[in-house]
Design an enzyme around this catalytic site. Structure first.
Site: not given
Length: 212
Positions: A10-12
């Site tokens: 997942l993106d940050p």
């Protein structure tokens, strides 16, 4: 001891479903990585950043407050089906031995051809359009930046956001909540950025929730 791993980053600033693989499930890792995914993506109009989300440097600002739902829907229709999607400059895709984000942080992207990949958007539609008041937006961005651990130019990022948004400001910004069903490897924040380019209005991913 059982081996424990995860499948699908997942993106940050994204949240939601992530598969945890335990024991023998790790042998089927590639099959899990290729599963289609579903997202609820909140798109903010009026700003664009170099990361395509609120964690990056503000690069463009522009009027997005008068966007109509019909115009946004027309733009979104361009992303339905088989598309060629360029990797975001700030991503972990390896090019010539280094991740794209390393090239980007060294201001060396100009010497590269950024690769793309074929993805399929099975479904994309507007769930709702809404407005976010300026103080609420700034508070959300400050909170999002504070939650991410590590060095990602957050001091500069915050300074730039605070140049454009005021805690006591009275502006409102247009947002669209979009539901996306897509193949593995699709970047939701690239859809937000690309939609802005399609509409001629800066745009970015305000929030990403993976639901499936």
């Amino acid at each position: 001891h059982e081996v424990l791993s995860y499948a699908g980053r997942l993106d940050p600033m994204a949240e939601g479903v992530m598969l945890a693989l335990v024991g023998s499930a790790n042998r089927r890792r590639n099959a899990y990585l290729e599963l289609s995914k579903e997202y609820i993506l909140d798109i903010l109009f009026g700003f664009a950043t170099d990361t395509y989300d609120v964690l990056g440097r503000v690069m463009k600002i522009g009027a997005g407050k008068n966007l109509r739902r019909a115009a946004v829907q027309k733009g979104i229709n361009e992303f339905r089906g088989h598309i060629e999607q360029e990797y975001p400059p700030y991503s972990s895709k390896t090019v010539e031995g280094k991740s794209l984000f390393e090239w980007a942080r060294n201001n060396a992207l100009g010497s590269l051809v950024i690769p793309s990949r074929a993805v399929t958007i099975h479904h994309i539609d507007i769930e709702k359009m809404y407005k976010v008041p300026e103080p609420v937006l700034l508070g959300y961005i400050e909170d999002s930046i504070a939650r991410v651990i590590g060095d990602f130019r957050q001091d500069e990022t915050l300074r730039l956001w605070r140049q454009h948004l005021k805690k006591d400001g009275d502006l409102e910004f247009t947002c669209a909540m979009v539901k996306i069903e897509c193949t593995s490897g699709t970047y939701a924040r690239s859809i937000a950025h690309g939609l802005g380019k399609e509409l001629g209005v800066p745009a970015l991913a305000l929030h990403i929730l993976r639901t499936k």
